[in-house]
Structures are given as C-alpha cells and as structure tokens.
Design an enzyme around this catalytic site. Structure first.
Site, mmCIF file in Angstrom:
data_model
loop_
_atom_site.group_PDB
_atom_site.id
_atom_site.type_symbol
_atom_site.label_atom_id
_atom_site.label_comp_id
_atom_site.label_asym_id
_atom_site.label_seq_id
_atom_site.Cartn_x
_atom_site.Cartn_y
_atom_site.Cartn_z
ATOM 1 N N LYS A 1 15.126 83.798 41.552
ATOM 2 C CA LYS A 1 14.349 84.011 42.775
ATOM 3 C C LYS A 1 14.791 85.269 43.520
ATOM 4 O O LYS A 1 13.959 85.977 44.104
ATOM 5 C CB LYS A 1 14.461 82.794 43.692
ATOM 6 C CG LYS A 1 13.581 82.875 44.937
ATOM 7 C CD LYS A 1 13.719 81.634 45.789
ATOM 8 C CE LYS A 1 12.901 81.750 47.069
ATOM 9 N NZ LYS A 1 13.054 80.548 47.942
ATOM 10 N N LYS B 1 5.045 72.688 37.461
ATOM 11 C CA LYS B 1 5.917 72.035 38.435
ATOM 12 C C LYS B 1 5.545 72.400 39.870
ATOM 13 O O LYS B 1 5.870 71.660 40.805
ATOM 14 C CB LYS B 1 7.383 72.412 38.171
ATOM 15 C CG LYS B 1 7.942 71.816 36.891
ATOM 16 C CD LYS B 1 9.429 72.122 36.748
ATOM 17 C CE LYS B 1 10.013 71.456 35.516
ATOM 18 N NZ LYS B 1 11.469 71.710 35.368
ATOM 19 N N GLU B 2 4.903 73.551 40.028
ATOM 20 C CA GLU B 2 4.459 74.013 41.352
ATOM 21 C C GLU B 2 2.952 74.252 41.273
ATOM 22 O O GLU B 2 2.515 75.357 40.934
ATOM 23 C CB GLU B 2 5.203 75.287 41.749
ATOM 24 C CG GLU B 2 6.699 75.099 41.851
ATOM 25 C CD GLU B 2 7.473 76.406 41.992
ATOM 26 O OE1 GLU B 2 8.569 76.364 42.574
ATOM 27 O OE2 GLU B 2 6.985 77.450 41.520
ATOM 28 N N ASP C 1 8.927 79.425 50.705
ATOM 29 C CA ASP C 1 8.805 78.694 49.456
ATOM 30 C C ASP C 1 7.332 78.382 49.235
ATOM 31 O O ASP C 1 6.557 78.253 50.197
ATOM 32 C CB ASP C 1 9.603 77.389 49.517
ATOM 33 C CG ASP C 1 11.095 77.620 49.316
ATOM 34 O OD1 ASP C 1 11.469 78.722 48.878
ATOM 35 O OD2 ASP C 1 11.882 76.699 49.608
ATOM 36 N N ASP D 1 6.537 84.306 38.890
ATOM 37 C CA ASP D 1 7.514 84.549 37.838
ATOM 38 C C ASP D 1 7.149 83.850 36.536
ATOM 39 O O ASP D 1 7.784 84.097 35.511
ATOM 40 C CB ASP D 1 8.909 84.113 38.301
ATOM 41 C CG ASP D 1 9.800 85.298 38.620
ATOM 42 O OD1 ASP D 1 9.270 86.416 38.723
ATOM 43 O OD2 ASP D 1 11.015 85.113 38.750
ATOM 44 N N ASP E 1 19.841 82.393 48.737
ATOM 45 C CA ASP E 1 19.601 82.386 50.178
ATOM 46 C C ASP E 1 20.915 82.317 50.952
ATOM 47 O O ASP E 1 21.170 83.123 51.851
ATOM 48 C CB ASP E 1 18.666 81.237 50.558
ATOM 49 C CG ASP E 1 19.070 79.910 49.929
ATOM 50 O OD1 ASP E 1 20.113 79.847 49.244
ATOM 51 O OD2 ASP E 1 18.340 78.920 50.120
#
Length: 761
Positions: free
Chosen positions: A307, A139-140, A331, A169, A473
């Site tokens: 996160k 996905k990333e 990010d 992760d 955050d």
C-alpha cells in the site's frame, strides 16, 4: 477548565513561508477574526498523574517481592517459575508505563467550519486530492469502492478543486468497469445531493435509510440499483451483458483487459482520466470533480511495497496532474459520512499559527455494522479514539491509514528541511496549468508510475509514505513526527468516515497478526521508538509510540498467565501469595487498579461495559493467537527464513456469517493454526478450574489459601473462553470449531500438561 481559542490568521499554503510557532495563549480581542478552533485540556489529567504515581510505587513493590523470592528460592522449580513471572511482569510494567504517556496531557478540540467562509473566499480554498486504494476485486467489491469515491466527490466543497485518484493494485478490469459506470452516475448523483442537502452521500447507505420519497429520488435509486446490478454481474460472470446500456468505450476497454486476465502480475502502467472538470459537466451544467483511475506498473522482479508503494505512486501521479496542496487518504471501504469534513480539516490546516509544523489532520476510524457487544473488539476504541486524544496533547495523533488530511509539503522532508523530488514537476509548490489529458501531463504521470522509477531516489525513505514496515501508516506518521511535524486529532460529534468490519474471527486475527509483524519491524529497526523515537520526539512521545511498537510482545505475559498458574494449580503448586499474606493486597490493587482505570476510560468515552468485556476478552485472545504467531513469524523473518506475505482483509459479507455476527456468535468455521493455541489454552484452563475446585473443596489442606488467586485467575480466563467452549461442544452451525482444530488442540494441551507435570513435581 481552560479553553484555548485559536482564531483565524490565514495565509496561502506555500512552502517557503515559516510562520512563528503556535502560541498557546488564550486571546480575548474584540476585533479578532472569527473563531476557527478551540483546545480544552482534559479534566482527568491531574487524577491520571496522581494515580500513575501511586501505581508506580505498587509496581516497584511487586518487583521487590519478585527479587526477594528469586534470591530465596530453594528449588530449581521455584526459581524458574519466579523468573518467568518476573519477566512477564516486566513486560506488563513496560506496557503500562508507556501507556501512561497518553494520560499525561489529553486534550479535546472543537472546530467551527461555519466560520471558515467569513475569513477565506471559496475561490481561495486549497485544492484537494483524494487517494483511494484497492487491491483485490474479490475481497474488496468494486461497488463498495465506487460508493466510497462517490461520497467524497459529493463533498460540500468546490467541485473544481476536488480530484479523486483511485489506485487499483489488482489491475482489475472489474474495478475499471465499475468506475467508468460510476463516472456516468456521478453526473446525476452529485447535483441530487446538493439540491436535497443530503448528509449521507454514499448511495448504498443513503438508500438503505428512511430517505424522503419523491419521484426524483426514485429515479436516482433506480439508476443506482441498475449500475450496482451491472457491476456485480460483471464481477460474477466476467463479461458485460449485451442488454446493458453500456458505452462502446467501456466495452472496448473491458474487452481489451479481459484478454490479459483480470488480475495482472506483470503489466504496464494504466492511467484513465474518467472525469475531467474542464470538460465533463453534471446534468445541471456544473463541472464534475476530476476522477482518475491508476493501475501502476508492476513486475515480479521489482519490489512494489504494497500500500505504501501504491500511495507514493498516487502522490507522484497527482503531482503531475493537479498537485493540490492538501491530500486525503482513504481506505476503499471507508466512506465519507459528513460532507463538511474538508472544511473541518481546513480549520486547522489554514490556521497560520499551526502552519509552520502541522503535517496532517487525523480523523478517527469509526465503523457501522458493529453488533451490540462488538464481539471482536473491531471498534479499537483506544487505538482510534482514546489514545489519539492523549497523543494530541503531546505532538499529535499517529496516522492510522485512512481519514487523514495531509499537507503535501509534509511528505517532502521536515518542516525546516525541504527535500525536493528529483523532477521539478513533482515539487509540492509546483503549479499545474495544463489539462489532465494533455500529452505532456500524461507522459509524466506514466513515467513516475513506473515500477523502476523509485530506484536510486529518496521515495519511501525521505519522501512520501515510508517503506520498511507492513504498517506503513504507523511508520509514516512516526517518521514524520521524528522529522519535526505535529498533527491534530479532529473528533467531531458526527462521524466523518465510516467503514466496514470483519465478520469472522479468522479475518480479525489475521489482520492483527499483520499489524503485529509490522509494528515489530519498527520496534527493532534503526528507527526504534524506544531509542531513535525518544531522542527525536522526547520521552513521552517515544513511549506513546513504543506502546504500539512492542504490542506483540504482550503475548509473553498473556501466555504465561493463561498457562503457568493453571498448570501449577493442576499440580497443587501455589505461585501467588496466600489470602492472609499482606502481599495479596498488593496483587489485588495492581489487578483492580489497571482494569478499573481501563474500564473507566472506556465508558467515559462512550463505550459500554458489555463492549469493554469484549475488548479485554479479545486482548487475551490476540495474545494467545495472532500476537504469538506474529512474534514468531517476525523472528523467523529476522533470521532470513521467508514467511507469509501481505494479505488483503476481505470486505465480502457472507449472509450466514453476518447473521451469526448480529447474534453475537463467534465465527470459527475453518481450520487455522491461530485457533489451535487459543483452543489449547481454553482446554487447559477449563480442566484446571474443575480439578482445582475439586481439590479446593474436597481436599482442603494447608495450601488452600495459596490457591485462591490461581482459582480466581483461571475462572476469569474460563469466562473469557466461553465462546470457544460453545464452538467446540454446543454448536452445529458452519461457524463451529472444526473437529481437526479441537483434536489438535486437545493433543497439544495433553502434551503441555504432561511436560509441565514432570517439571513442576
């Protein structure tokens, strides 16, 4: 207009010194040091306050009418309809009132990084630790994460003071392989950027622009394209081709990891020092920044806190290895767009008048690739640009998860209550004087990255990034403000960071649902913004944080106004004042006043009317879908029923979806419960408008005036739902509304209509 000048009065970033609080008084001393930053109050402050006073009176009048109607209700239907509208308007009034906090004292800042070198030596600049988090190579894309890292490694900042830590992760061999390749490419890319004074230091973005052609540039481009091809091929096939010019070290590590699989759920800590400034040089002989890959230990039996947990591991690992006094969190898809960004942040961080309670400097999230009308309202102009200006006039903007420069000290208790970690080597003022690869350093780094290390410690509660919410955050920034820290909003003309946006509606709504749940977790916790927040930060800051904490409950008034007036219209029941009734003017003022002020703020901050329309349309769509589901899931979790876990938002770009997005076409494509409620409301509104107009034109009658407001409201919602109607009936591409969703929504709409008709008659 008053401009407040802040001049340099620099002190080292130590934790023991407590300079006096900042004195917001303009200075005009001829001998003063060079100007580092200025503060200018907004010219709209007075008009904002005046409008708030008038609008408040109108809201009071509205509730006076609701109370009158409730007390004079003669039927059960009239009573419950009015009560529903009363509750809905009460939530809208709270949302409006909390939003006024942003308008009480908005300020604008400007910094002068060119003056920084006049007051501090380059050798005295603080070290900078950069944290980049990724979790899923599918996905990333690893090549995207690599580009983000390269963009910050190439900052106009002493390379010996930059350390980049990448948290993986997913424990992916793909990501590690990509960064081992990037470490080799960095030796060429960084000197190339410095030599040619390149502004865009993300290689992918640079080579996509009209760059200056030269043999050197072409050589670098070929080198980059070759690296990109290798990384993408490995992700696609899961193996390294024999023809690649890949080092034996890379092949050995990749082969070892491949045995255990590419995404490991139970694995030990892996820390790889890919670049060490003490020994690794670029092609010109200058040192390279530190580059460290970290995959923390994970176990199914230990909570890992998503996160926030990954960031806290990086805080501890970096403390053991470099312990820079300034930390930048990014990010994985938010690359640096301005190489001078650290210097801009230091214009505030090194200002002694701010040092006593300045916790962090937040830059806005900005995006590239938005289509002309920003159909999904992914720019989030209010969240990332308009409201932080209002926050800044109070105690400063909230932390938004990326593009933020922290003082390491701010992660260890309040300004006057230092909370030391359990190991001396993790203290914010600890000095690391050993190489990254020293056995004692690596041993400590591995120890503090263990999955059980935080047990019986204050990490996540008093130290570091805070646990307890999916929106770590927001929660971290909020808790820091409650402890006494303030922050600064740095909004330069050139975007400091640029990120990617989702190209399909499901990703957008799923992300917003996660935010909604996380915000509700804060709103209804022991640290609730409306109680603990107001007590700790004051009324206006408490209200400002409450504006977002209670974001999801807007689903109640949005659903009410998207269904109740329409169902009443279908049954020829008037629930709003007649056009000839003086109360009609009050309703028009409340509606036009709120929308008018919202439009004005949006356009003044550089938005367009077209994007504003998209923004308010998505406000309705979120209320009918992700906020409704988010509120429901939060309630379900609160009573102990397990719910869906954290999902990473996909950064993969599909060519067909991308093309439709550029054309401004909504992407539905796959069946989802989030689309069912939205489609149901669209169907009810369309049916209500058609039948209501027929009754209005053909039948007329004494109730004609009383249905005008309902017809206008229904017409506006139908206009906002045009993409839904197009996806149902006018499209044949893969992004159309799934038939299953349409059928389910139609049956649900029919059921709602039947039940409402029985109740309203």
């Amino acid at each position: 207009m008053i401009t407040i000048h802040c001049r340099a009065n620099l002190q080292p970033l130590t934790n023991m010194e407590k300079p006096p609080l900042r004195d917001y008084t303009a200075t005009n001393a001829a001998s003063a040091p060079p100007l580092l930053n200025t503060l200018t109050p907004s010219r709209r402050t007075s008009s904002n306050r005046a409008f708030a006073a008038v609008y408040t009176c109108a809201i009071v009048a509205l509730f006076y009418r609701h109370t009158q109607t409730l007390l004079s209700s003669k039927t059960l239907v009239s009573f419950y309809v009015t009560l529903t509208l009363f509750v809905s308007d009460l939530i809208l009034a709270f949302n409006w009132a909390s939003g006024q906090a942003f308008r009480m004292r908005p300020v604008y800042r400007k910094e002068f990084p060119e003056n920084l070198g006049k007051v501090v030596k380059t050798s005295d600049l603080p070290g900078l630790d950069v944290f980049i988090c990724t979790a899923d190579p599918y996905k990333e894309p690893p090549i995207s994460v690599v580009n983000t890292a390269l963009s910050v490694m190439a900052y106009d900042y002493p390379t010996e003071k930059i350390s980049v830590y990448v948290s993986d992760d997913g424990g992916s061999a793909f990501t590690l392989f990509a960064f081992m390749e990037a470490a080799r490419f960095a030796a060429h890319w960084l000197p190339f950027c410095r030599k040619n004074d390149i502004a865009k230091r993300n290689p992918d973005e640079y080579f996509a622009t009209d760059y200056k052609m030269s043999s050197e540039t072409e050589d670098i481009k070929i080198m980059y394209e070759s690296m990109k091809m290798r990384v993408e091929h490995v992700v696609e096939t899961g193996k390294i081709s024999e023809e690649y010019n890949t080092s034996d070290e890379v092949r050995q590590v990749f082969s070892q990891w491949s045995i255990d699989g590419f995404t490991r759920q139970n694995h030990p800590t892996v820390i790889q020092v890919l670049l060490d400034q003490n020994k690794d040089k670029d092609i010109t002989g200058n040192c390279l920044p530190n580059l460290v890959y970290v995959s923390r230990q994970k176990s199914k039996t230990s909570p890992h806190h998503f996160k926030a947990g990954a960031l806290n591991v990086l805080v501890r690992v970096s403390a053991a290895m470099t312990n820079a006094p300034v930390i930048l969190t990014l990010d994985c898809d938010m690359y640096s767009n301005d190489p001078t960004t650290p210097l801009r942040a230091l214009c505030y961080i090194l200002d002694r008048e701010m040092q006593s309670n300045l916790g962090y400097v937040q830059f806005p999230q900005e995006y590239h690739g938005l289509n002309k009308s920003d159909i999904y309202a992914c720019e989030h102009k209010r969240l990332f640009k308009v409201h932080p200006v209002g926050y800044d006039g109070l105690c400063g903007p909230n932390y938004v998860g990326t593009g933020c420069f922290f003082r390491r000290r701010a992660l260890c208790g309040g300004p006057s209550t230092l909370i030391l970690p359990e190991i001396d080597g993790l203290c914010p003022d600890s000095v690391v004087n050993k190489p990254l690869t020293a056995p004692s350093v690596l041993e400590l780094a591995h120890h503090v990255a263990g999955c059980n290390y935080e047990n019986q410690t204050k990490w996540g509660s008093k130290i570091g990034f805070r646990y307890g919410s999916l929106v770590e955050d927001y929660y971290t920034g909020y808790r820091m403000k409650c402890e006494g820290w303030r922050s600064i909003f740095c909004y330069p003309e050139t975007a400091a960071f640029l990120g990617d946006v989702p190209f399909n509606l499901l990703d957008v709504l799923s992300q917003n649902k996660r935010w909604a749940i996380g915000l509700l977790e804060v709103a209804f916790s022991r640290y609730s913004t409306i109680t603990f927040g107001v007590k700790s930060m004051g009324l206006f800051m408490g209200l400002a944080y409450s504006y977002y904490a209670f974001w999801a409950i807007l689903t109640i008034p949005i659903t009410t106004y998207c269904l109740l007036p329409q169902l009443a219209l279908l049954n020829e029941l008037s629930i709003f004042p007649k056009v000839s009734d003086p109360w009609f003017l009050l309703y028009m003022f409340l509606f036009l006043g709120a929308y008018g002020q919202d439009l004005l703020e949006f356009v003044v901050d550089g938005g367009t009317i077209q994007r504003w329309w998209s923004d308010q349309r998505m406000w309705i769509m979120r209320g009918l879908s992700c906020h409704a589901f988010g509120l429901t899931e939060f309630v379900v979790k609160s009573i102990g029923i397990p719910a869906e876990g954290f999902n990473v938002t996909s950064k993969i770009i599909n060519d067909e979806e991308s093309k439709r997005y550029e054309q401004g076409v909504f992407e539905f494509g796959v069946p989802s419960p989030l689309f069912v409620t939205l489609t149901m409301a669209a169907i009810i509104n369309l049916l209500s408008l058609i039948i209501g107009l027929v009754h209005f034109i053909v039948d007329g009658g004494s109730n004609k005036e009383g249905l005008v407001m309902q017809l206008v409201l229904t017409g506006l919602i139908v206009m906002n739902c045009l993409p839904v109607y197009q996806a149902i009936a006018l499209r044949s591409d893969k992004g159309k509304m799934p038939t299953k969703t349409t059928v389910t929504a139609t049956l649900l709409a029919s059921a709602v209509y039947v039940v409402a008709s029985l109740f309203l008659k």
